[in-house]
Design a protein around this motif. Sequence first.
Motif, PDB file in Angstrom:
ATOM      1  N   ILE A   1      25.911  52.443 -11.679  1.00  9.02           N
ATOM      2  CA  ILE A   1      24.842  52.513 -10.686  1.00  9.02           C
ATOM      3  C   ILE A   1      24.175  53.883 -10.789  1.00  9.02           C
ATOM      4  CG2 ILE A   1      24.341  52.547  -8.209  1.00  9.02           C
ATOM      5  CD1 ILE A   1      25.077  49.808  -9.101  1.00  9.02           C
ATOM      6  N   GLY A   2      22.859  53.885 -10.952  1.00  9.22           N
ATOM      7  CA  GLY A   2      22.140  55.147 -11.136  1.00  9.22           C
ATOM      8  C   GLY A   2      21.527  55.675  -9.863  1.00  9.22           C
ATOM      9  N   GLU A   3      21.079  54.779  -8.990  1.00  9.13           N
ATOM     10  CA  GLU A   3      20.376  55.212  -7.788  1.00  9.13           C
ATOM     11  C   GLU A   3      20.398  54.070  -6.781  1.00  9.13           C
ATOM     12  OE1 GLU A   3      16.365  56.445  -8.580  1.00  9.13           O
ATOM     13  OE2 GLU A   3      15.901  56.739  -6.466  1.00  9.13           O
ATOM     14  N   VAL A   4      20.584  54.449  -5.520  1.00 10.31           N
ATOM     15  CA  VAL A   4      20.519  53.444  -4.456  1.00 10.31           C
ATOM     16  C   VAL A   4      19.614  53.991  -3.362  1.00 10.31           C
ATOM     17  CG1 VAL A   4      21.865  51.961  -2.949  1.00 10.31           C
ATOM     18  CG2 VAL A   4      22.943  52.975  -4.933  1.00 10.31           C
TER      19      VAL A   4
ATOM     20  N   THR B   1      29.989  43.553  -3.098  1.00 13.52           N
ATOM     21  CA  THR B   1      28.625  44.069  -3.210  1.00 13.52           C
ATOM     22  C   THR B   1      28.264  44.277  -4.669  1.00 13.52           C
ATOM     23  OG1 THR B   1      29.286  45.364  -1.317  1.00 13.52           O
ATOM     24  CG2 THR B   1      27.063  45.717  -2.143  1.00 13.52           C
ATOM     25  N   LEU B   2      29.198  44.849  -5.383  1.00 13.51           N
ATOM     26  CA  LEU B   2      28.920  45.074  -6.806  1.00 13.51           C
ATOM     27  C   LEU B   2      28.667  43.746  -7.516  1.00 13.51           C
ATOM     28  CD1 LEU B   2      31.396  47.895  -7.872  1.00 13.51           C
ATOM     29  CD2 LEU B   2      29.058  48.073  -7.047  1.00 13.51           C
ATOM     30  N   LYS B   3      29.454  42.714  -7.150  1.00 11.80           N
ATOM     31  CA  LYS B   3      29.242  41.384  -7.739  1.00 11.80           C
ATOM     32  C   LYS B   3      27.818  40.919  -7.493  1.00 11.80           C
ATOM     33  CE  LYS B   3      33.058  39.469  -9.475  1.00 11.80           C
ATOM     34  NZ  LYS B   3      34.273  39.956  -8.755  1.00 11.80           N
TER      35      LYS B   3
ATOM     36  N   THR C   1      30.266  53.850 -10.203  1.00 16.66           N
ATOM     37  CA  THR C   1      29.139  53.991  -9.278  1.00 16.66           C
ATOM     38  C   THR C   1      28.666  55.436  -9.164  1.00 16.66           C
ATOM     39  OG1 THR C   1      30.667  54.231  -7.452  1.00 16.66           O
ATOM     40  CG2 THR C   1      29.819  52.026  -7.883  1.00 16.66           C
ATOM     41  N   GLY C   2      29.039  56.255 -10.107  1.00 11.98           N
ATOM     42  CA  GLY C   2      28.620  57.649 -10.030  1.00 11.98           C
ATOM     43  C   GLY C   2      29.583  58.448  -9.174  1.00 11.98           C
ATOM     44  N   LEU C   3      29.175  59.655  -8.764  1.00 13.56           N
ATOM     45  CA  LEU C   3      30.082  60.536  -8.023  1.00 13.56           C
ATOM     46  C   LEU C   3      30.314  60.082  -6.579  1.00 13.56           C
ATOM     47  CD1 LEU C   3      28.944  64.069  -9.195  1.00 13.56           C
ATOM     48  CD2 LEU C   3      31.070  62.889  -9.756  1.00 13.56           C
TER      49      LEU C   3
END
Lengths: 366, 403
Positions: B304-307, B318-320, B391-393
Amino acid sequence: MEKAKIDAIQLFILIFLFELGSALLVPLAIEAEEDAWLAIFFGLAVGILIFLIFHALYQTYPDSLPTQYMRNIIGNYLGWVLGFAYCLYFLYLSARVLRDFGSMLLTIAYHETPLFIVNLLLILLIIYTVYQGIEVMARTGELLFVILYVLAISGFILIVSSGLIDLSNLKPVLEDGIVPILNVAITQTIFVPFGEAIVFSVILPYLNNPKKAKKVGILALCLSGINLMIVMAVNIAVLGVNLTKRSQFPLLTTIQSIQIADFLERLDVFFMLALIIGIFIKITIFFYAAVIGLGDLFKVTNVKQLIYPLGLVVLLLSNSIASNITEHIQEGLVIIPFILHFPFQILFPLFLLLIVYLKKRKKNKA
Amino acid sequence: MIRVFGLFLIPAISITLLTGCWSTTELNELALVSAIGIDKNEEGEYVGSFQIINPGSVAGSKSTGQGTASPPVTVYTSTAKNLVGLSRNISAKASRRLYFAHTSVVVIAEELAREEGIKNLLDALDRDPEFRTTTAIIIAKNARARDLIKILTPIDQIPAENVIKMLKTNETMSGENINTKTRQVIDALSTKERDPVITGVELTREAEGGKLESIQQTEPESIIQVGGIALFRNDRLVDWAREKTARGIVFLLNKVKETDISIDWKGNEEAVVYNMIRQHTTVKPVIKNGKPEIDVHVKAEGIIGEVQVAIDLSNPDTLKRIEQEVNKEIQGELSKAIEKAKENKTDIFGFGESFHSTYPEHWKRFEKEWNDTYFSELKANIKVESFIRRTGLRNKPYLKDTN
């Protein structure tokens, strides 16, 4: 024949390098399209049979040159004429391969250099090698074999690691059945390069252990055949059938496509080394066979005297056998297999073997 | 005596024969061509532009710290009916012989590719041993190749290098263009089983790009940018694909390395960004009821880069759901790309090739009307499987859930 001996490994290497020779560089059996490697395989199979024919002759006369045993088998005069024809055949083939070398080098790198100069440089080297005799040739072969294999293996690793190989280019296998492949094998791969090994009938008497000849010969043919199959399959997998077909030297184009990490590229020198090593050995062996054969036929006491004049003949012949590369290649693919390769590689040896067999039977009966 | 004579003879022969001075060309007799541009003028002749590297101004300026007065490259143009003629006619203008071994890009004008086709152009490049067919080829979109060749670029001094690096970077970062090599185009032209695709490049603004002043400012007057993928039917440019459609094409060619897929989330447009890190697309031809169909399978991995909305990323469900959205998005892009190719009746994906190699007997039937009938009615079954690995940091965004 000179007083010298080579051992089994040296013979193996000479046959191997000889077989790769120019066949490595040209689009071998590409008329069979995706199945070129299969056509090479069939050529190899028949090539081994051809080897067995002249090996059988060698076993009957293990210490004499073909020019000698031909006179024993079919009489002095007829045998002399046949032996002479063989020498001319070998001389012509050395000129052909020399021409291959010159045209390749000119096409790839030296556009403005005359063909004569390029050919002259190589034939000088070959004259020198042949002058030194078969033992030096064999030792040179050992050295070059190592170089060629290091090149081949590193080249193969580079090609695989730059992700160029697309195996789907090799499909479909046997699209039009087996007939076109056999056709290519019959008209091409049987004779070039596998049938050409007939020239080793002149080299075999030098082997120090005649019992090993059969095993060594077949192994060398198989290894070179497998190598040629791999090279052609890699060419097609990398370039696709279309480009391989259109290329004069597909291996060069394949090597040129290597691009790794922005600096490992333009490795044309790999191709150049393979070209010079393979062709050098091939011409040397043809030329040596012709020199030794003619020396025997004309009862020349010092065979070395023949080398310079015959070298000049090969050089001039290589320049005059064709007026351009297309003519040269067409001759090699269409005309030579039928009027030269077929009789000299299959028909005459088979005929000789038949007479030997009949004579033996007669002897046994009597 | 003979030995002494021999000792002199050997070096004498070696010196004359081994030097290899036949037709030598020193480096200062060569003009290194970095890019070739090909246009067509009103008289129907080709106009060739050759971007030649100025060795002095490229090498010297950095070490001395002083900008030289001359630009890093010089452009010569000539006209002729064929490509060899173009290069020959340059000799009337340039002081050195053109040297093509280091050419890094070939530019073809859109007009030329559209109206006349490119099939006559490439033979000279294919045949010449000096020119490398691994050289990139691009289309000058809405511009003359000449103008593109003339533009100076700010960061990498040699414009051709700049263009190549830009294409490569863009290819890995966005997957919206492909770095087509001359050889691939020639390959596609020589078979009926595939049509060529070439990336287009355009100028941001029409400007006097040839002047050194144009890059002596923080925002150059005009720069070169990627302008989509050109679709060819046989050898003629027929259409352009941009952005998502372009990415779909690159996906189908299995050339995408990294890219960002943005998806909508609860009414917020493009609110979640999926950074794809690797993917693999397989194309499998199948025959159903005697008709050709194509099975496309994309497998993608990413993070995931940005939300931009409040989503609980620590919840696997949610990831699904995000994964499913990403699948839908990629699937859409692929079908767009296939639709585009079908509209133009051009098999840029090489589906014909894979049918030929898998079903040689059926291919004989398809071959004649491949592009017109079978390809344009081809059914594509697209299946996408994407996986979110990390999902990043952070797991939950700093935004508080407002919904």
